[in-house]
Structures are given as structure tokens and as C-alpha cells.
Design a protein around this motif. Structure first.
Motif, PDB file in Angstrom:
ATOM      1  N   ALA A  10       0.914  -1.156  -0.106  1.00 48.68           N
ATOM      2  CA  ALA A  10       0.121   0.179   0.122  1.00 48.68           C
ATOM      3  C   ALA A  10       0.934   1.192   0.060  1.00 48.68           C
ATOM      4  CB  ALA A  10      -1.152  -0.007   1.070  1.00 48.68           C
ATOM      5  N   VAL A  11       0.338   2.263  -0.312  1.00 46.65           N
ATOM      6  CA  VAL A  11       1.000   3.657  -0.346  1.00 46.65           C
ATOM      7  C   VAL A  11       0.537   4.414   0.872  1.00 46.65           C
ATOM      8  CG1 VAL A  11       1.194   5.887  -1.342  1.00 46.65           C
ATOM      9  CG2 VAL A  11       0.903   3.964  -2.957  1.00 46.65           C
ATOM     10  N   VAL A  12       1.457   4.687   1.760  1.00 45.07           N
ATOM     11  CA  VAL A  12       1.293   5.316   2.983  1.00 45.07           C
ATOM     12  C   VAL A  12       2.247   6.814   2.905  1.00 45.07           C
ATOM     13  CG1 VAL A  12       1.847   5.283   5.317  1.00 45.07           C
ATOM     14  CG2 VAL A  12       1.115   3.295   4.034  1.00 45.07           C
ATOM     15  N   LEU A  28       7.833   1.586   7.875  1.00 46.08           N
ATOM     16  CA  LEU A  28       6.785   1.392   6.953  1.00 46.08           C
ATOM     17  C   LEU A  28       7.349   0.653   5.617  1.00 46.08           C
ATOM     18  CD1 LEU A  28       4.728   4.545   7.164  1.00 46.08           C
ATOM     19  CD2 LEU A  28       3.672   2.330   7.112  1.00 46.08           C
ATOM     20  N   ARG A  29       8.544   1.198   5.225  1.00 44.92           N
ATOM     21  CA  ARG A  29       9.150   0.546   4.027  1.00 44.92           C
ATOM     22  C   ARG A  29       9.723  -0.806   4.391  1.00 44.92           C
ATOM     23  NH1 ARG A  29      13.826   4.119   1.632  1.00 44.92           N
ATOM     24  NH2 ARG A  29      15.037   3.557   3.703  1.00 44.92           N
ATOM     25  N   GLU A  30      10.222  -1.121   5.892  1.00 46.93           N
ATOM     26  CA  GLU A  30      10.555  -2.085   6.099  1.00 46.93           C
ATOM     27  C   GLU A  30       9.419  -3.298   6.125  1.00 46.93           C
ATOM     28  OE1 GLU A  30      13.655  -5.020   7.557  1.00 46.93           O
ATOM     29  OE2 GLU A  30      13.819  -2.867   6.468  1.00 46.93           O
ATOM     30  N   GLY A  31       8.425  -2.885   6.420  1.00 48.60           N
ATOM     31  CA  GLY A  31       7.280  -3.844   6.206  1.00 48.60           C
ATOM     32  C   GLY A  31       6.638  -3.988   5.184  1.00 48.60           C
ATOM     33  N   GLY A  32       7.036  -3.249   3.929  1.00 50.15           N
ATOM     34  CA  GLY A  32       6.584  -3.583   2.597  1.00 50.15           C
ATOM     35  C   GLY A  32       5.775  -2.467   2.096  1.00 50.15           C
ATOM     36  N   ALA A  33       5.739  -1.383   2.597  1.00 47.44           N
ATOM     37  CA  ALA A  33       4.583  -0.271   2.313  1.00 47.44           C
ATOM     38  C   ALA A  33       5.598   0.640   1.166  1.00 47.44           C
ATOM     39  CB  ALA A  33       4.148   0.788   3.242  1.00 47.44           C
ATOM     40  N   ARG A  34       4.804   1.306   0.212  1.00 47.69           N
ATOM     41  CA  ARG A  34       5.558   2.114  -0.558  1.00 47.69           C
ATOM     42  C   ARG A  34       5.117   3.503   0.266  1.00 47.69           C
ATOM     43  NH1 ARG A  34       2.659   4.633  -5.876  1.00 47.69           N
ATOM     44  NH2 ARG A  34       4.087   6.407  -6.131  1.00 47.69           N
ATOM     45  N   VAL A  35       6.193   4.553   0.509  1.00 50.30           N
ATOM     46  CA  VAL A  35       6.132   5.406   1.297  1.00 50.30           C
ATOM     47  C   VAL A  35       6.285   6.806   0.433  1.00 50.30           C
ATOM     48  CG1 VAL A  35       6.980   6.598   3.589  1.00 50.30           C
ATOM     49  CG2 VAL A  35       7.084   4.187   3.174  1.00 50.30           C
ATOM     50  N   VAL A  36       5.449   7.801   0.841  1.00 45.42           N
ATOM     51  CA  VAL A  36       5.634   8.872   0.140  1.00 45.42           C
ATOM     52  C   VAL A  36       5.768  10.015   1.350  1.00 45.42           C
ATOM     53  CG1 VAL A  36       4.523   8.241  -1.988  1.00 45.42           C
ATOM     54  CG2 VAL A  36       3.217   9.466  -0.427  1.00 45.42           C
TER      55      VAL A  36
END
Length: 467
Positions: A10-12, A28-36
Motif C-alpha cells: 500500500a501507499v502510505v 513502513l518501508r521495512e514492512g513492505g509499504a510504498r512510502v511518500v
């Protein structure tokens, strides 16, 4: 690091790239999210880009078309006095808003079945004493041989800590800014130190400020609640959480009044800490000669820390031994030097009237370095401690206005720290204390209270020839 769960693929969006914001983005990135990410400062955005994050302006509704959640830093207003533009855009777009504390509780404890003793989380909130209480709990646990990590408003960012081990304890200091917004709050033990007016603009008044603190208990449903009951708010909170007089899931604590009944109580009177359970005393500790915990306000902190550690089954003598080796925290009743019988104490963290009152009551005769950016409400509440003040040495950009609110106190307008410390050191007699307890914010002359405290220490070293 605690990888954030629940947002894989997901995008967070992350708003604010200070310590907590960057920590949240990485977790968040470590957990697989796409971070903006977004921050108003160019330097913060550049650092985030160097770290591989996508930078996106977040103050428009279309910015949230693909966003699952917005994570915001605690210093950014989300409701009062008015929401930040990016948060308002997220709310209009129907995007949930959370913070790193909510992510922490949401993500902790993914695979604890393997542990003989599941880790615990102790969360500490309140108006004053949060840092000292949190640090003291951490110190007691570590000294007693328990694996412990300190995070939140003190120590490391809450998502930067290591996953706790078997029987480990995470101690969190949480401000009202953090508890107000976190969507998940599930500590095992929650601590409420005390309550006094602060951050009223951020919470639209005293009721909103108390409501933000109360969320840790009402939303969190801790197994044990340690509640300071020296103010009516604490009494009310303890009453709401308790099922009856004998309900020992609520531990009531006090500094200065004897508590009793069939429940669980920890209180200090005349320097002695007492623990009572089911109508009888089960332990007593002498706090009077513990150098790292001077004054009634630190005795209140000691009660809260003692109760939290007892709830984890530590023995009273273990706790007492650890308290004796506690040296305190910088800028909080910190003993800087003793020269020719004069003690110099740095309590730069005393940024409001209530904390300054407690610092003044801790010592019988004081050369008081005070002043700065005054908060709403004036200085009238300091009256019960002003007879402890031999003389005030007032700093800040408007020291005359500050001094006018100290009726009956000899006051010297100094303006800057170097002048105030030099004059106080020259006037002080053996047995007196030169105390920095500003009763005001630091922002008129310093970036923060830590910088102000460091300047006090440097000036003490210079004035006493210890450079």
C-alpha cells in the motif's frame, strides 16, 4: 527496528521528517509499504530523497488518491488551533490519520507464541515527571536484570527500537500530542503521573488536554493502571477505571497524602514511600537520602515508577537498590556542582508554573534563576513556594514583566543567563541552592529547554572557576 505491519504493497504518506517521521517512514518501508513523504523544509526533503523516499506535496486532495493512510509527526496540529493543510486534505479525502505510536502498537507482537514470558509495554503520560518516571522505570528494570528499552518522547524513536526479547519490557514516554491521535493504544501498564494546565492552545482548553491524556487508559484498556491522585483529574480517572474499592488493577499513588482502603496504594509522606495492599502495609522505603530523587515532585515520580515495577512482580528491595543508583536526568533537578557549600541545580525542564513550583518546594533557601517566555495563566500559583526564594535573578527578553508577577520577592533584572548565574553565585551563602527553574518556555532566547540548561551549566562552570 519494528517493521510496520498491515500496509504491505500500500501507499502510505508521512508528514514531517524529524526523528519520529523518518523513523516511521523507514519502518513502513521495512514492512513492505510504498512510502511518500513531505516536509516544509528543503533540507528535510533532500535528506529523505537521499534515503530513497519519494517526495510528494500533501496539501491537496488529489495527493491522497492512492494513499491508504497518512502518518503525521506529533508536533504538527491535526485539530486545534487548526489542522495542518496536509492533514485537512487527508481528512477531506477520507484518508485515516495516525502517528508512529499507533503504528508501534499495531505492529508489536507479531510472533510471541515462542516466548515463555511475552514482552510487556509500560506507557507513561501526565503533565510533569513523565521523563524522569520513564527513565527511572527503565533504570530499575535494567538494574534488576530485566531486558528493557526506553523510547517515545525520550530515548529512541518508538519504531527504532529492537523487537523485544523473551520477558523484555518497552518503556514509553508519551505526550498528549502522541496519545491524542494514535489509532492503537494497548499498553500492558499505563501510568498517569499528574495533571496541570499545559498545551491548552493545541487541545482547545483544559478539558481537551485531559481527554488526550485519558485516551491512553480509555482506548488502551491496560491490564494495570498507575494513577497519580493528587489532582481531581487523577481521582476521576482512577474512579472511572476501577470496578470497586478492592480493584487492584488500579494502583493509586500520591506524594504527600496517606492513602488507604482495600485496594492497592503507593504514597510518600515525610520522605518515606509506603505500599499498602488489602488494608495493610507490605513495604516501606526511605527516599530522603536518594540524591537522584530530590523533592516532593521526584518522590511522586518514585511512587509511580515503584508501582509500575511492582506490577511486573519486582521485589521492593530490588526497586529500592536500583533507585539508589539513579542519577536523574539532564535538565530535571540535575545537580551540576557544589562549591563552597552552595549547590547548583539545573531544572531547565521546569517550563510551566506547576513544575517550577515543585522545584522551588524541593529546597529551603534558593537563589532562583527564572524567566523566559511566559505561558498563559501568570505566576500566581507559585505563591506557596516564594518564601523559599532568597532572591530571583530574572532572564528573558521581557524580564521586567516577569519580575512584576513575583510580589514580595527581591528580584534582580539580569536579562541573560551569564549575568544571572554570576550574580546568584556571588550572592549565595553556604547551604543555599542556585536553582534554574524558569517557570517559562525557552523560545525567546533559546531553541529549546536543553540548550537553556546547557547554557546554565556552562555559566556555572565559568562563575565558579571550574571551566
Amino acid at each position: 527496528m519494528i517493521p510496520v505491519l498491515g500496509y504491505e504493497g500500500a501507499v502510505v504518506a508521512v508528514l514531517g521528517l524529524g526523528r519520529s517521521g523518518l523513523s516511521a517512514a523507514r519502518a513502513l518501508r521495512e514492512g513492505g509499504a510504498r512510502v511518500v513523504v513531505w516536509d516544509d523544509t528543503d533540507a528535510a526533503r533532500a535528506r529523505a530523497e537521499d534515503d530513497g523516499f519519494e517526495v510528494r506535496r500533501l496539501d491537496r486532495a488529489e495527493a491522497f488518491d492512492d494513499v491508504a493512510c497518512l502518518i503525521t509527526s506529533p508536533g504538527i496540529p491535526h485539530l486545534y488551533p487548526q489542522p495542518n493543510a496536509a492533514i485537512a486534505a487527508a481528512l477531506r479525502a477520507g484518508v485515516p490519520v495516525d502517528n508512529d505510536i499507533g503504528l508501534f502498537f499495531q505492529s508489536l507482537g507479531g510472533d510471541w507464541d515462542m516466548f515463555d514470558q511475552p514482552p510487556k509495554v509500560i506507557a507513561v503520560t501526565g503533565s510533569n515527571g513523565k521523563s524522569t518516571t520513564s527513565a527511572l522505570i527503565h533504570h530499575i528494570l535494567t538494574t534488576a536484570g530485566r531486558e528493557s528499552q526506553l523510547a517515545g518522547n525520550i530515548g529512541r524513536g518508538v519504531l527504532d527500537i529492537d523487537p523485544p526479547e523473551d520477558g523484555g519490557v518497552v518503556v514509553l514516554e508519551l505526550s498528549s500530542y502522541q496519545t491524542d491521535l494514535a489509532r492503537s493504544l494497548t499498553p500492558d501498564v499505563a501510568v498517569f503521573t499528574n495533571f496541570s494546565a499545559d498545551h491548552l492552545d493545541r487541545h482547545a482548553g483544559l478539558g481537551g488536554y485531559f481527554a488526550a491524556k485519558r485516551r491512553l487508559f480509555a482506548e488502551g484498556g491496560p491490564d494495570r493502571a498507575v494513577i497519580g491522585v493528587d489532582e481531581v483529574e487523577g481521582l476521576y480517572l482512577a474512579g472511572q477505571l476501577s470496578e470497586g474499592r478492592a480493584d487492584d488493577r488500579v494502583i493509586r499513588v500520591s506524594s504527600g497524602q496517606k492513602l488507604g482502603g482495600p485496594g492497592w496504594y503507593v504514597f510518600v509522606r515525610k520522605g518515606f514511600l509506603s505500599e499498602w495492599r488489602k488494608g495493610r502495609q507490605v513495604a516501606s522505603l526511605d527516599l530522603r537520602d536518594i540524591a537522584g530523587l530530590p523533592g516532593a515532585h521526584n518522590h511522586q515520580n518514585a511512587c509511580a515508577a515503584y508501582a509500575a515495577c511492582r506490577s511486573l512482580t519486582l521485589a521492593p528491595r530490588e526497586i529500592e537498590a536500583a533507585m539508589r543508583s539513579f542519577t536523574g536526568l539532564p535538565h530535571r533537578s540535575q545537580r551540576v556542582a557544589e562549591v563552597n557549600g552552595v549547590t547548583f541545580v539545573n531544572d531547565s525542564k521546569a517550563t510551566n508554573v506547576d513544575s517550577a513550583l515543585k522545584a522551588l518546594l524541593a529546597f529551603p533557601k534558593i537563589r532562583w534563576v527564572c524567566g523566559g517566555l511566559m505561558k498563559d495563566g501568570g505566576l500566581g500559583a507559585l505563591q506557596p513556594a516564594l518564601d523559599h526564594v532568597a532572591k530571583a535573578y530574572v532572564i528573558g527578553r521581557e524580564p521586567e514583566s516577569f519580575a512584576l508577577q513575583l510580589p514580595g520577592v527581591a528580584a534582580e533584572i539580569c536579562g541573560d543567563m551569564a549575568t544571572a548565574v554570576a550574580r546568584a553565585a556571588a550572592d549565595a551563602q553556604p547551604g543555599e541552592v542556585v536553582l534554574l527553574a524558569p517557570a517559562a518556555a525557552s523560545f525567546d532566547q533559546y531553541d529549546n529547554f536543553e540548550q537553556r540548561g546547557d547554557d546554565f551549566i556552562a555559566c556555572v562552570m565559568s562563575a565558579t572557576g571550574q571551566e
